[in-house]
Design an enzyme around this catalytic site. Structure first.
Site, PDB file in Angstrom:
ATOM      1  N   MET A 338       0.777  -1.178  -0.197  1.00  0.00           N
ATOM      2  CA  MET A 338       0.055   0.070  -0.164  1.00  0.00           C
ATOM      3  C   MET A 338       0.780   1.269  -0.118  1.00  0.00           C
ATOM      4  O   MET A 338       1.993   1.226   0.426  1.00  0.00           O
ATOM      5  CB  MET A 338      -0.942  -0.228   1.109  1.00  0.00           C
ATOM      6  CG  MET A 338      -0.392  -0.083   2.617  1.00  0.00           C
ATOM      7  SD  MET A 338      -1.449  -0.643   3.883  1.00  0.00           S
ATOM      8  CE  MET A 338      -1.521  -2.181   3.487  1.00  0.00           C
ATOM      9  N   ASP A 339       0.299   2.306  -0.630  1.00  0.00           N
ATOM     10  CA  ASP A 339       0.926   3.561  -0.795  1.00  0.00           C
ATOM     11  C   ASP A 339       0.860   4.199   0.704  1.00  0.00           C
ATOM     12  O   ASP A 339      -0.198   3.792   1.356  1.00  0.00           O
ATOM     13  CB  ASP A 339       0.222   4.381  -1.935  1.00  0.00           C
ATOM     14  CG  ASP A 339       0.809   5.706  -1.884  1.00  0.00           C
ATOM     15  OD1 ASP A 339       2.046   5.846  -1.699  1.00  0.00           O
ATOM     16  OD2 ASP A 339      -0.057   6.776  -1.849  1.00  0.00           O
TER      17      ASP A 339
END
Length: 647
Positions: A338-339
């Protein structure tokens, strides 16, 4: 005493036909029921009333026409192109029964098959209606302000820049941006959020949302055909046409299975009479029964019915899944990358810490800082101004022209005093002594990865403000849920520096951090994770994460931060500005995969049992038809359970 009336089949048929006119909107179901009625008349007339054979034959022929109409219309053109499907198998079976003078068996086959088809289409339409119902949520007209007057116009006539008035309790007709008013909006039809969301000037609103108790003035930002709601409906409709891996397998299986069945049935009809084992009539009847038993109708519906229901239920809960393949993949990944910014954090900096010197209150410090920063568009300056607004500090002092000091900060004149906002070096170079409490706070905030600014007035330091892009409050709970359902590898991929990334990861409960990454570096990391874990999901905001989203097994985008981009980029979009729907989406995917497998095994199991039973004469054509159509309805009903799925 009144003499009882004798049964009049013609009168009975006309009475039934008059009752069936109510089903004019369901022609397929109407023809199927008519087939059944004519079959009953023919059967009762033959065995109970001893009607002339010609009358009975006419009833059976009419039953054949009513029950076989849709089969012939759809099955023959396909067969003439060299592709033999289930409809063609049923046509052959019914024709063979008629040739053997087994009219009742053939009519029963056509009735049950056509009735099953009609019920399947009804059930599938119910699943589609769950999606199309979204299209009826947004109003078809909007109240706008033009040339100083309000008027009602169709939403198709709205243009970008129009000013719409949304009164309390009304549904929003168009996507736009609030320019006047504050209110709470129920966005559940679009984002799946369970509670109303507070909206103020500058915030976006979606068509289909329900306004709360205050009126809003909204500037139109998208045309009617480009609204979030319209795009969701379009993308879901496109998703219905995309086949899952299981469905592609069953399609390939049918292309081989149906010709094999035709060859087997032909051999079974010819070989026993030639060898003297069975008579021609018995052999052909068994072969036709086997033909019915082996028809993979339930198998053909096993996957698409579940995919349609799963995608529909996801859309109703604020999760857009763009195809059957992604529906299956969503529940199978083993690692989630995930960012950070805009994904697990809010995506904009906010004031987190305010430390002032003795004699200066927090509100005084914020008032002076906001007076200067209100003239700047820098994200850190906007964070200070927002905090001042949240504290309801009222009108701010008037500041003079903002002066930027390269690499140090900004200055401006406020009430005949010079106000400085910047880093420690700015004050040291100006010969201004920084109190130890402020210096310590400055160093502490910096160690935590927070952008930090010192505020001074003339030759005095007033305090220090720490700013950070905060973690979304729901993230730790969401990640705990994901771990509980078996996703233990939770990796942060960010372009931010390692120190900040590790602090955020520790707060969120992530298992691994990979920082200082450019967009192309994220792709490299996704490829490495695929090698390590096999199947990897990527969660991002759909903009700079697009390459990584595309390379992951399944790309998941946050919808609210940039909905248009998210809808185009990822395989799955969470339409609300929250991650709380992610565990629901994973659980729904796993339930869909489970139901698909159940349906496939039910379909193949019924075929495996019925074929030998009919081939060796243990089960008649009637039983074959009954179990065949029963399994089809069971498969569709099982798939429709997904429309009530809740985690």
């Amino acid at each position: 005493m009144m003499k009882p009336r004798s049964f009049d089949p013609i009168r009975f048929a006309s009475l039934v036909l008059s009752r069936l006119t109510a089903l004019r909107g369901q022609p397929e179901l109407l023809r199927s029921l008519l087939c059944g009625v004519l079959l009953i008349i023919g059967f009762v007339g033959d065995w109970a009333l001893r009607l002339p054979g010609s009358v009975v034959l006419v009833m059976y022929l009419a039953s054949y026409i009513a029950g076989g109409w849709d089969l012939v219309r759809t099955g023959l053109p396909v067969a003439l192109r060299g592709r033999f499907d289930v409809d063609f198998l049923m046509i052959v079976a019914a024709t063979g029964a008629a040739v053997l003078n087994e009219w009742a068996e053939g009519a029963l086959l056509l009735f049950l098959f056509s009735f099953g088809h009609a019920l399947e289409h009804f059930a599938m339409e119910r699943a589609r209606n769950a999606i199309h119902a979204l299209g009826t949520i947004a109003p078809r007209s909007a109240r706008i302000r033009r040339f100083g007057a309000e008027r009602e116009v169709p939403v198709e006539e709205l243009v970008v820049g129009d000013i719409a008035i949304v009164r309390n309790g009304e549904r929003v007709a168009i996507d736009g941006k609030i320019i006047e008013g504050t209110s709470s909006l129920d966005q559940s039809p679009i984002t799946g959020e369970s509670v109303p969301v507070e909206k103020r000037p500058g915030d976006a609103v979606f068509a289909g949302s329900i306004n709360g108790d205050r009126s809003l003035v909204v500037e139109v930002t998208r045309l009617a055909q480009d609204t979030t709601m319209a795009r969701v409906i379009k993308m879901v409709e496109e998703a219905q046409a995309q086949k899952s891996p299981t469905q592609r397998f069953t399609d390939r299986f049918e292309r081989v299975f149906v010709p094999t069945v035709l060859v087997t049935v032909t051999v079974a009809a010819i070989l026993p009479p030639l060898s003297g084992w069975l008579t021609w009539e018995v052999s052909i009847l068994r072969a036709l029964s086997t033909l019915v038993a082996a028809s993979p109708c339930a198998l053909a519906l096993a996957t698409p019915s579940a995919v349609l229901a799963g995608i529909g239920q996801a859309a109703r809960n604020g999760v857009l899944i763009k195809g059957g393949a992604h529906l299956e993949s969503l529940g199978s990944f083993r690692a989630l990358a995930m960012d950070k910014t805009g994904t697990i954090t809010r995506g904009r900096p906010e004031v987190t810490d305010v430390v002032s010197v003795a004699g200066v209150t927090e509100d005084e410090l914020l008032r002076i800082a906001a007076a200067v920063e209100v003239n700047s568009s820098h994200p850190l300056a906007l964070a200070v101004v927002r905090r001042a607004e949240m504290n309801h500090l009222g009108s701010l002092p008037r500041a003079g022209e903002l002066q930027s000091v390269q690499g140090r900060g900004v200055t401006a004149r406020v009430d005949d005093s010079i106000v400085r906002i910047g880093n420690l070096a700015m004050f040291q170079e100006s010969g201004i002594e920084v109190p130890i409490t402020i210096s310590d706070a400055y160093q502490q905030f910096g160690a935590e990865g927070k952008p930090t600014m010192i505020i001074g007035k003339d030759q005095d330091v007033l305090g220090v403000i720490g700013v950070a892009d905060e973690l979304r409050p729901e993230v730790p709970a969401v990640l705990r849920e994901l771990k509980e359902i078996g996703i233990h590898a939770l990796i942060l991929l960010t372009g931010d520096n390692a120190r900040v990334a590790k602090l955020i990861a520790a707060q969120a409960g992530l298992t691994e951090v990979r920082a200082d990454l450019l967009p192309e570096d994220k792709v490299t990391q996704i490829k490495a994770l695929l090698q390590e874990h096999g199947q990897v999901a990527m969660l991002g905001d759909g903009v700079n994460d697009a390459p990584a989203l595309a390379h992951a097994t399944v790309g998941i985008a946050m919808g609210a931060g940039g909905t248009a981009v998210a809808l185009e980029t990822a395989d799955v979009a969470l339409m609300g500005d929250t991650l709380e729907k992610l565990p629901f989406a994973v659980a729904l995917s796993r339930a869909s995969r489970s139901i698909i497998l159940q349906n496939v095994w039910i379909s193949l199991g019924v075929i495996a049992v019925l074929v030998p039973f009919t081939l060796f004469g243990i089960a008649s054509m009637g039983w074959a038809v009954l179990f065949h159509e029963g399994s089809t309805l069971v498969v569709v009903a099982n798939a429709l359970r997904l429309l009530r799925f809740h985690r």
